[in-house]
Design a protein around this motif. Structure first.
Motif, mmCIF file in Angstrom:
data_model
loop_
_atom_site.group_PDB
_atom_site.id
_atom_site.type_symbol
_atom_site.label_atom_id
_atom_site.label_comp_id
_atom_site.label_asym_id
_atom_site.label_seq_id
_atom_site.Cartn_x
_atom_site.Cartn_y
_atom_site.Cartn_z
ATOM 1 N N GLU A 309 0.832 -1.204 0.000
ATOM 2 C CA GLU A 309 0.000 0.000 0.000
ATOM 3 C C GLU A 309 0.864 1.251 0.000
ATOM 4 O OE1 GLU A 309 -3.611 1.934 2.666
ATOM 5 O OE2 GLU A 309 -3.084 -0.189 2.904
ATOM 6 N N GLN A 310 1.949 1.229 0.782
ATOM 7 C CA GLN A 310 2.862 2.367 0.822
ATOM 8 C C GLN A 310 3.548 2.580 -0.529
ATOM 9 O OE1 GLN A 310 5.530 1.469 4.028
ATOM 10 N NE2 GLN A 310 3.943 1.622 5.612
ATOM 11 N N GLU A 311 3.847 1.467 -1.204
ATOM 12 C CA GLU A 311 4.522 1.547 -2.500
ATOM 13 C C GLU A 311 3.548 1.815 -3.644
ATOM 14 O OE1 GLU A 311 7.795 1.367 -3.134
ATOM 15 O OE2 GLU A 311 8.222 1.234 -0.977
ATOM 16 N N LYS A 312 2.249 1.954 -3.297
ATOM 17 C CA LYS A 312 1.216 2.240 -4.292
ATOM 18 C C LYS A 312 1.175 1.165 -5.388
ATOM 19 C CE LYS A 312 1.102 7.286 -3.666
ATOM 20 N NZ LYS A 312 1.270 7.163 -2.245
ATOM 21 N N ILE A 313 1.255 -0.093 -4.952
ATOM 22 C CA ILE A 313 1.170 -1.205 -5.893
ATOM 23 C C ILE A 313 -0.185 -1.198 -6.607
ATOM 24 C CG2 ILE A 313 1.124 -3.726 -6.087
ATOM 25 C CD1 ILE A 313 3.907 -2.577 -5.661
ATOM 26 N N GLY A 314 -1.242 -0.809 -5.883
ATOM 27 C CA GLY A 314 -2.547 -0.669 -6.519
ATOM 28 C C GLY A 314 -3.444 -1.878 -6.398
ATOM 29 N N ASP A 315 -2.869 -3.068 -6.233
ATOM 30 C CA ASP A 315 -3.661 -4.290 -6.093
ATOM 31 C C ASP A 315 -3.471 -4.856 -4.690
ATOM 32 O OD1 ASP A 315 -4.707 -4.436 -8.718
ATOM 33 O OD2 ASP A 315 -2.804 -5.246 -9.452
ATOM 34 N N PRO A 316 -4.518 -5.447 -4.123
ATOM 35 C CA PRO A 316 -4.414 -6.067 -2.792
ATOM 36 C C PRO A 316 -3.720 -7.427 -2.885
ATOM 37 C CG PRO A 316 -6.632 -6.323 -3.625
ATOM 38 C CD PRO A 316 -5.902 -5.505 -4.646
ATOM 39 N N ILE A 317 -2.425 -7.416 -3.077
ATOM 40 C CA ILE A 317 -1.681 -8.622 -3.431
ATOM 41 C C ILE A 317 -1.669 -9.675 -2.329
ATOM 42 C CG2 ILE A 317 -0.208 -7.406 -5.067
ATOM 43 C CD1 ILE A 317 1.986 -7.362 -2.925
ATOM 44 N N CYS A 318 -2.020 -9.308 -1.128
ATOM 45 C CA CYS A 318 -2.024 -10.277 -0.024
ATOM 46 C C CYS A 318 -3.431 -10.701 0.376
ATOM 47 C CB CYS A 318 -1.287 -9.707 1.189
ATOM 48 S SG CYS A 318 0.470 -9.414 0.898
ATOM 49 N N ARG A 319 -4.426 -10.293 -0.402
ATOM 50 C CA ARG A 319 -5.811 -10.571 -0.040
ATOM 51 C C ARG A 319 -6.334 -11.785 -0.796
ATOM 52 N NH1 ARG A 319 -9.701 -5.799 -1.136
ATOM 53 N NH2 ARG A 319 -8.295 -4.834 0.377
ATOM 54 N N ASP A 320 -6.761 -12.789 -0.043
ATOM 55 C CA ASP A 320 -7.412 -13.957 -0.623
ATOM 56 C C ASP A 320 -8.920 -13.810 -0.416
ATOM 57 O OD1 ASP A 320 -5.011 -15.579 -1.449
ATOM 58 O OD2 ASP A 320 -4.558 -15.304 0.672
ATOM 59 N N GLY A 321 -9.679 -14.743 -0.967
ATOM 60 C CA GLY A 321 -11.105 -14.523 -1.038
ATOM 61 C C GLY A 321 -11.911 -14.858 0.195
ATOM 62 N N GLY A 322 -11.405 -15.740 1.050
ATOM 63 C CA GLY A 322 -12.219 -16.181 2.184
ATOM 64 C C GLY A 322 -11.398 -16.315 3.435
ATOM 65 N N GLY A 323 -11.776 -17.271 4.286
ATOM 66 C CA GLY A 323 -11.103 -17.422 5.561
ATOM 67 C C GLY A 323 -9.889 -18.329 5.526
ATOM 68 N N ARG A 324 -9.667 -19.011 4.400
ATOM 69 C CA ARG A 324 -8.526 -19.921 4.335
ATOM 70 C C ARG A 324 -7.225 -19.181 4.097
ATOM 71 N NH1 ARG A 324 -8.464 -24.557 0.336
ATOM 72 N NH2 ARG A 324 -9.573 -23.127 -1.062
ATOM 73 N N SER A 325 -6.146 -19.797 4.524
ATOM 74 C CA SER A 325 -4.827 -19.207 4.289
ATOM 75 C C SER A 325 -4.416 -19.425 2.844
ATOM 76 C CB SER A 325 -3.794 -19.848 5.215
ATOM 77 O OG SER A 325 -3.556 -21.203 4.839
ATOM 78 N N ARG A 326 -3.509 -18.596 2.358
ATOM 79 C CA ARG A 326 -2.977 -18.769 1.007
ATOM 80 C C ARG A 326 -2.246 -20.103 0.887
ATOM 81 N NH1 ARG A 326 -0.422 -13.690 -2.019
ATOM 82 N NH2 ARG A 326 -2.621 -13.121 -1.728
ATOM 83 N N GLN A 327 -1.610 -20.517 1.971
ATOM 84 C CA GLN A 327 -0.924 -21.805 1.965
ATOM 85 C C GLN A 327 -1.901 -22.945 1.681
ATOM 86 O OE1 GLN A 327 1.260 -22.591 5.552
ATOM 87 N NE2 GLN A 327 2.492 -24.197 4.604
ATOM 88 N N ASP A 328 -3.075 -22.895 2.294
ATOM 89 C CA ASP A 328 -4.086 -23.918 2.048
ATOM 90 C C ASP A 328 -4.593 -23.857 0.607
ATOM 91 O OD1 ASP A 328 -3.931 -24.926 4.588
ATOM 92 O OD2 ASP A 328 -5.722 -23.914 5.342
ATOM 93 N N ILE A 329 -4.774 -22.650 0.098
ATOM 94 C CA ILE A 329 -5.236 -22.492 -1.278
ATOM 95 C C ILE A 329 -4.197 -23.039 -2.251
ATOM 96 C CG2 ILE A 329 -5.847 -20.807 -3.065
ATOM 97 C CD1 ILE A 329 -6.985 -19.069 -0.758
ATOM 98 N N HIS A 330 -2.926 -22.736 -2.005
ATOM 99 C CA HIS A 330 -1.861 -23.270 -2.850
ATOM 100 C C HIS A 330 -1.875 -24.791 -2.842
ATOM 101 C CE1 HIS A 330 0.984 -19.520 -3.014
ATOM 102 N NE2 HIS A 330 -0.168 -19.324 -3.603
ATOM 103 N N ALA A 331 -2.035 -25.377 -1.664
ATOM 104 C CA ALA A 331 -2.065 -26.836 -1.563
ATOM 105 C C ALA A 331 -3.209 -27.405 -2.397
ATOM 106 C CB ALA A 331 -2.185 -27.264 -0.106
ATOM 107 N N GLN A 332 -4.370 -26.736 -2.360
ATOM 108 C CA GLN A 332 -5.501 -27.213 -3.150
ATOM 109 C C GLN A 332 -5.213 -27.097 -4.640
ATOM 110 O OE1 GLN A 332 -9.174 -25.053 -2.669
ATOM 111 N NE2 GLN A 332 -10.341 -26.463 -3.943
#
Length: 349
Positions: A309-332
């Protein structure tokens, strides 16, 4: 043979392939070179593979935002022959093979050789809006990579002949669709950023770069980039998909699996691909609703969201869609890809 017995046989064959990768599921990584006649240059290709103990510990894909994925550089290749998955990366922050290392290493640990070329100009210090938007060049990069892997001294005796597929993530997903037989509509591509809302971050970058897509030489844009050596194509959140000629997908003869990320009503139109899957004779469509397009990035480091956000990337690059972790999503996603390639390439048969 019953469906149940066939499933058991496939599971047994796949398990045997995984065991051939080594008891510990060791993943090796090496670099090879693939000559591109079209680009008149050599492409850097990163290859992940089932390995034996040895090599040097390395971490690929680490950045100020994302944690990397470990592998063993130069480790000996495990005995046996393995299916080959050609991997096409996205653009921007995902514009390198290393950025997709979580997927590549996951597949290699399950008994696949994964080869990913660097699509020139799509990421890194030499990122170029013009090169990124020449979508028709990317499929030929994959073809050149396949040529190189077939003849690579380190790998040619470890590839399972005829068992080759392509996997694409984000813009790489569109590359996979083109390799299966989808054709770009030059007029649609030329007008892609006329409405910047279709892809705000990409089109804003195109605008700031001074690129006029209507002035881009599109003479080769609509060509047939199908590679008949590929037995299966998989595209995860492919984008842009709204630059293809819709009627071209009816002629796709290979099985294609498309995965969209996010609730159906939240998937951007430029990535929504259920209709494309339905138009293909052998198309299959899946939806992971509690994920997002940004789930294709690596695992975010602590503080990465605030830094972006500070670097004004513009996209929520760390936001996933629900309550699961990104690690779990990657595994799936790794599990879905491994199962699809095992099924469609006939692993163990």
């Amino acid at each position: 043979m019953s469906i149940f017995l066939k499933a058991l046989a496939m599971l047994g064959a796949f398990s045997a392939l995984m065991q051939a990768a080594g008891a510990a599921g060791i993943v090796g990584v090496r670099q090879v070179s693939a000559h591109s006649g079209e680009r008149r240059a050599d492409l850097e290709v990163t290859v992940w593979y089932p390995a034996l103990p040895g090599g040097t510990p390395v971490v690929l894909g680490e950045s100020v935002f994302f944690a990397g994925t470990p592998a063993m550089g130069g480790a000996p290749i495990a005995g046996g022959r393995f299916p080959l998955v050609l991997l096409s990366h996205g653009a921007g922050l995902g514009g390198s093979p290393a950025a997709m290392s979580w997927m590549a290493a996951g597949l290699a640990s399950r008994g696949f050789v994964v080869a990913a070329p660097t699509h020139p100009g799509n990421g890194g210090a030499h990122r170029s809006a013009e090169e990124t938007m020449k979508l028709w060049l990317r499929p030929r990069d994959i073809g050149a990579t396949l040529d190189a892997m077939i003849g690579a001294p380190d790998f040619k005796d470890h590839l399972d002949a005829g068992k080759v597929g392509v996997l694409g993530l984000s813009m790489g997903g569109s590359t996979a669709l083109a390799l299966s037989g989808g054709r770009i509509d030059p007029d649609r591509l030329a007008g892609y950023c006329d409405d910047a809302a279709r892809n705000p971050s990409l089109c804003e970058w195109v605008r700031l770069s001074g690129l006029d897509l209507h002035a881009l030489d599109m003479r080769e844009a609509g060509r047939d980039n199908r590679d008949r050596r590929l037995g299966f194509a998989m595209a995860i959140d492919p984008a842009p998909v709204d630059v293809f000629a819709a009627d071209s997908f009816a002629g796709v003869s290979v099985p294609v699996e498309i995965v969209n990320l996010g609730p159906p009503d939240k998937i951007p139109q430029t990535a929504k691909a259920g209709g494309i899957a339905a138009a293909m004779p052998h198309g299959r469509y899946l939806n992971v609703e509690d994920a997002s397009h940004f789930s294709l990035f690596g695992l975010c480091k602590p503080g990465a969201a605030e830094m972006a956000e500070q670097e004004k990337i513009g996209d929520p690059i760390c936001r996933d869609g629900g309550g699961r972790s990104r690690q779990d999503i990657h595994a799936q996603l790794v599990g879905l890809a491994a199962a699809a390639f095992a099924r469609e390439l006939g692993v163990g048969r």
